[in-house]
Design an enzyme around this catalytic site. Structure first.
Site: not given
Length: 373
Positions: A54, A137, A155
């Site tokens: 991520e 996020y 996102d």
């Protein structure tokens, strides 16, 4: 604050009124189980692997990330491997991926995990949010994908998908809109399978619900999309334009001493491209770039050199800034030892053969490749 929360709850209730949440979840999850891409970070739900992926995927394309991710995980397969590494090692494996503050923050955060949680990434929202470089996020992605908690991971892809599904015309560039979408996800997320639900929304945005020309005929939740029914899919999401970034003209010096070594400089410990190596450079707007560069070399490093012709040009684009680089081959005339400036302690003379050991930004890596030919 309580009143704002109450107003947001009412807004969410209005948005999802009449929406068939169960059917939407079923169709979305069914599609994802069959159509999801085979990606290296999906081999298992290890929280560390999810975390690294991520961070790398922020503002970076999947195809670009994959080889970096695989090399990174081979070198640092666990939290402790990464925590025990030197930052220079981390930077070297990150070289060319850009946004180096991500690597620096990740390295600092895994040290926190090692020291405070015994190398185990916490599964509690309040603890994981405190780790350096982890925003809402990333925290939501780790907690939902790795730990199966019904936390939102919102996102740009997710906001685009949901703005169309629910016909939401709020400006997604505003922080309050992100909070609205986070609240919306909490209202529709699959509690039984939050991992696949969040990943499915991201995947739908990446593969089907494109920014331009969404492929609505291939969408698994086509029947639930309010924007499509109103012919508004191309108009959403609403996003205000960011301010135009600043452009700087930069002059770069290629200085080689009598032993054939190149002058390099390590950037400051904080700020843009912190701690990366580069060839000496300075802002040189206007028509006196050679004079400005020559003066910069002397005043900063005590190096006497005369810039000759431009041998390379490049453009480096940041999110808020653009550099136009002109690279000058310089004639080395010597060094003035009496000039002692703080940056000299972060300077080095490096042979062509040793350049590969140093970590450069993308533009200066191109320059290093040029001088290594």
């Amino acid at each position: 604050m309580a009143k704002q929360h109450e107003q947001q709850e009412q807004q969410i209730e209005q948005i999802i009124a009449g929406f068939e949440i169960g059917k939407f979840q079923d169709k979305l999850l069914y599609w994802f189980e069959r159509e999801q891409r085979s990606l290296p970070w999906r081999q298992n739900r290890d929280a560390y692997r999810v975390w690294v992926s991520e961070i790398m995927l922020q503002q970076t394309r999947v195809d670009t990330v994959i080889p970096y991710y695989e090399r990174f995980m081979d070198k640092f397969p666990t939290v402790n491997h990464l925590a025990d590494a030197e930052l220079e090692q981390v930077y070297k494996l990150w070289e060319g991926l850009g946004y180096y503050s991500r690597a620096r923050n990740l390295h600092a955060a895994v040290k926190e995990v090692q020291e405070n949680y015994g190398g185990i990434i916490p599964d509690e929202p309040d603890k994981i949010h405190k780790l350096k470089g982890i925003g809402p996020y990333t925290a939501g992605a780790i907690l939902s994908i790795a730990y199966g908690l019904p936390e939102p991971a919102v996102d740009g892809n997710v906001m685009r998908v949901l703005s169309r599904i629910f016909h939401i015309e709020e400006d997604i560039a505003k922080p309050k809109t992100r909070k609205l979408f986070e609240a919306l996800v909490r209202g529709i997320i699959s509690v039984q399978n939050p991992s696949f639900f969040n990943q499915a929304l991201m995947e739908l945005g990446a593969l089907i619900c494109n920014p331009r020309s969404p492929r609505c005929h291939e969408c698994p939740v086509f029947d639930h999309c309010r924007a499509q029914k109103m012919g508004m899919e191309d108009k959403l999401p609403v996003k205000s334009k960011a301010k135009k970034g600043k452009t700087l003209e930069m002059a770069v010096a290629l200085v080689q001493d009598k032993e054939g070594r190149w002058l390099l400089h390590k950037r400051p410990e904080t700020g843009l491209l912190a701690n990366l190596w580069e060839f000496p450079n300075t802002q040189a707007d206007g028509g006196a770039s050679k004079e400005v560069l020559s003066q910069f070399l002397f005043e900063t490093f005590g190096v006497k050199a005369v810039p000759a012709e431009v041998v390379l040009e490049d453009t480096h684009v940041f999110s808020h800034l653009k550099w136009n680089l002109s690279v000058y081959q310089c004639q080395y005339l010597g060094i003035e030892e009496s000039i002692i400036q703080p940056p000299r302690s972060r300077a080095a003379w490096v042979s062509t053969q040793e350049l590969g050991k140093y970590t450069f930004s993308a533009s200066h890596k191109k320059i290093a490749a040029y001088v290594s030919q």
